[in-house]
Motif scaffolding. Sequence first.
Motif, PDB file in Angstrom:
ATOM      1  N   ILE A  84       0.837  -1.201   0.000  1.00  0.00           N
ATOM      2  CA  ILE A  84       0.000   0.000   0.000  1.00  0.00           C
ATOM      3  C   ILE A  84       0.873   1.253   0.000  1.00  0.00           C
ATOM      4  CG2 ILE A  84      -1.654   1.358   1.365  1.00  0.00           C
ATOM      5  CD1 ILE A  84      -2.806  -1.315   2.367  1.00  0.00           C
ATOM      6  N   MET A  85       1.939   1.220   0.777  1.00  0.00           N
ATOM      7  CA  MET A  85       2.789   2.397   0.938  1.00  0.00           C
ATOM      8  C   MET A  85       3.940   2.446  -0.062  1.00  0.00           C
ATOM      9  SD  MET A  85       1.245   3.968   3.283  1.00  0.00           S
ATOM     10  CE  MET A  85       2.417   5.285   3.507  1.00  0.00           C
ATOM     11  N   LEU A  94       3.514   9.957   5.120  1.00  0.00           N
ATOM     12  CA  LEU A  94       2.255   9.594   5.771  1.00  0.00           C
ATOM     13  C   LEU A  94       1.268   9.109   4.718  1.00  0.00           C
ATOM     14  CD1 LEU A  94       1.902  12.565   8.266  1.00  0.00           C
ATOM     15  CD2 LEU A  94       2.728  10.271   8.735  1.00  0.00           C
ATOM     16  N   PRO A  95       0.416   8.178   5.082  1.00  0.00           N
ATOM     17  CA  PRO A  95      -0.557   7.677   4.097  1.00  0.00           C
ATOM     18  C   PRO A  95      -1.521   8.762   3.628  1.00  0.00           C
ATOM     19  CG  PRO A  95      -0.425   6.225   6.017  1.00  0.00           C
ATOM     20  CD  PRO A  95       0.344   7.461   6.353  1.00  0.00           C
ATOM     21  N   THR A  96      -1.954   8.629   2.382  1.00  0.00           N
ATOM     22  CA  THR A  96      -3.012   9.484   1.855  1.00  0.00           C
ATOM     23  C   THR A  96      -4.349   8.970   2.399  1.00  0.00           C
ATOM     24  OG1 THR A  96      -3.379   8.083  -0.068  1.00  0.00           O
ATOM     25  CG2 THR A  96      -1.724   9.853  -0.293  1.00  0.00           C
ATOM     26  N   ILE A  97      -5.414   9.677   2.147  1.00  0.00           N
ATOM     27  CA  ILE A  97      -6.754   9.233   2.560  1.00  0.00           C
ATOM     28  C   ILE A  97      -7.047   7.853   1.957  1.00  0.00           C
ATOM     29  CG2 ILE A  97      -9.243   9.705   2.372  1.00  0.00           C
ATOM     30  CD1 ILE A  97      -7.825  11.566   4.321  1.00  0.00           C
ATOM     31  N   GLN A  98      -6.717   7.671   0.679  1.00  0.00           N
ATOM     32  CA  GLN A  98      -6.956   6.388   0.020  1.00  0.00           C
ATOM     33  C   GLN A  98      -6.127   5.280   0.662  1.00  0.00           C
ATOM     34  OE1 GLN A  98      -6.120   9.233  -1.716  1.00  0.00           O
ATOM     35  NE2 GLN A  98      -8.138   9.720  -2.525  1.00  0.00           N
ATOM     36  N   GLN A  99      -4.888   5.590   1.015  1.00  0.00           N
ATOM     37  CA  GLN A  99      -4.042   4.584   1.654  1.00  0.00           C
ATOM     38  C   GLN A  99      -4.557   4.242   3.048  1.00  0.00           C
ATOM     39  OE1 GLN A  99      -0.399   6.783   0.964  1.00  0.00           O
ATOM     40  NE2 GLN A  99       0.329   5.224  -0.474  1.00  0.00           N
ATOM     41  N   TYR A 100      -5.023   5.246   3.784  1.00  0.00           N
ATOM     42  CA  TYR A 100      -5.631   4.967   5.088  1.00  0.00           C
ATOM     43  C   TYR A 100      -6.845   4.045   4.933  1.00  0.00           C
ATOM     44  CZ  TYR A 100      -3.002   8.159   8.136  1.00  0.00           C
ATOM     45  OH  TYR A 100      -2.029   8.761   8.886  1.00  0.00           O
ATOM     46  N   GLU A 101      -7.632   4.287   3.898  1.00  0.00           N
ATOM     47  CA  GLU A 101      -8.799   3.434   3.652  1.00  0.00           C
ATOM     48  C   GLU A 101      -8.375   2.000   3.337  1.00  0.00           C
ATOM     49  OE1 GLU A 101     -10.991   5.467   0.582  1.00  0.00           O
ATOM     50  OE2 GLU A 101     -11.787   6.942   1.999  1.00  0.00           O
ATOM     51  N   GLN A 102      -7.315   1.842   2.551  1.00  0.00           N
ATOM     52  CA  GLN A 102      -6.819   0.496   2.237  1.00  0.00           C
ATOM     53  C   GLN A 102      -6.306  -0.206   3.492  1.00  0.00           C
ATOM     54  OE1 GLN A 102      -4.049   1.835  -0.850  1.00  0.00           O
ATOM     55  NE2 GLN A 102      -5.126   0.503  -2.300  1.00  0.00           N
ATOM     56  N   ILE A 103      -5.599   0.534   4.338  1.00  0.00           N
ATOM     57  CA  ILE A 103      -5.105  -0.047   5.590  1.00  0.00           C
ATOM     58  C   ILE A 103      -6.277  -0.440   6.479  1.00  0.00           C
ATOM     59  CG2 ILE A 103      -3.823   0.442   7.722  1.00  0.00           C
ATOM     60  CD1 ILE A 103      -2.021   2.308   5.940  1.00  0.00           C
TER      61      ILE A 103
END
Length: 117
Positions: A84-85, A94-103
């Motif tokens: 993801i990262m 830091l993760p993007t909003i989309q990456q936070y959603e994937q996590i």
Amino acid sequence: IIDDNPMLLISNPKIEKKLPKFLYYQDLEKLLELIREYCKEDIIMINYYNVYEERYNEIFDYMNDKLEDLANVYEIQIIDIKDIMYGNTMEDRLPTIQQYEQIYNRMENVINQQLLH
């Protein structure tokens, strides 16, 4: 006596960038041991991810292997987020909003499939 400082005309040598400091294996082991001692519920953690140059991937893979070993000892669930990262740099570490959603989705799957069985 000179009015101006001639040393101001000389530039400083370039300082090599170093990897950030991180926990030693024994420190990480003690941390996970204490977390497990005081938390009897299920524990979920994410693994380390590399925001530095690709040449450091081997170091991060090694650290994640050690984290996985310790997590098995202390019955802690590790969520792998390297994919993801992947590609993030120091500027966007830091993760993007989309990456936070994937996590979040990955954590939700682990909770539903493995912890709430």
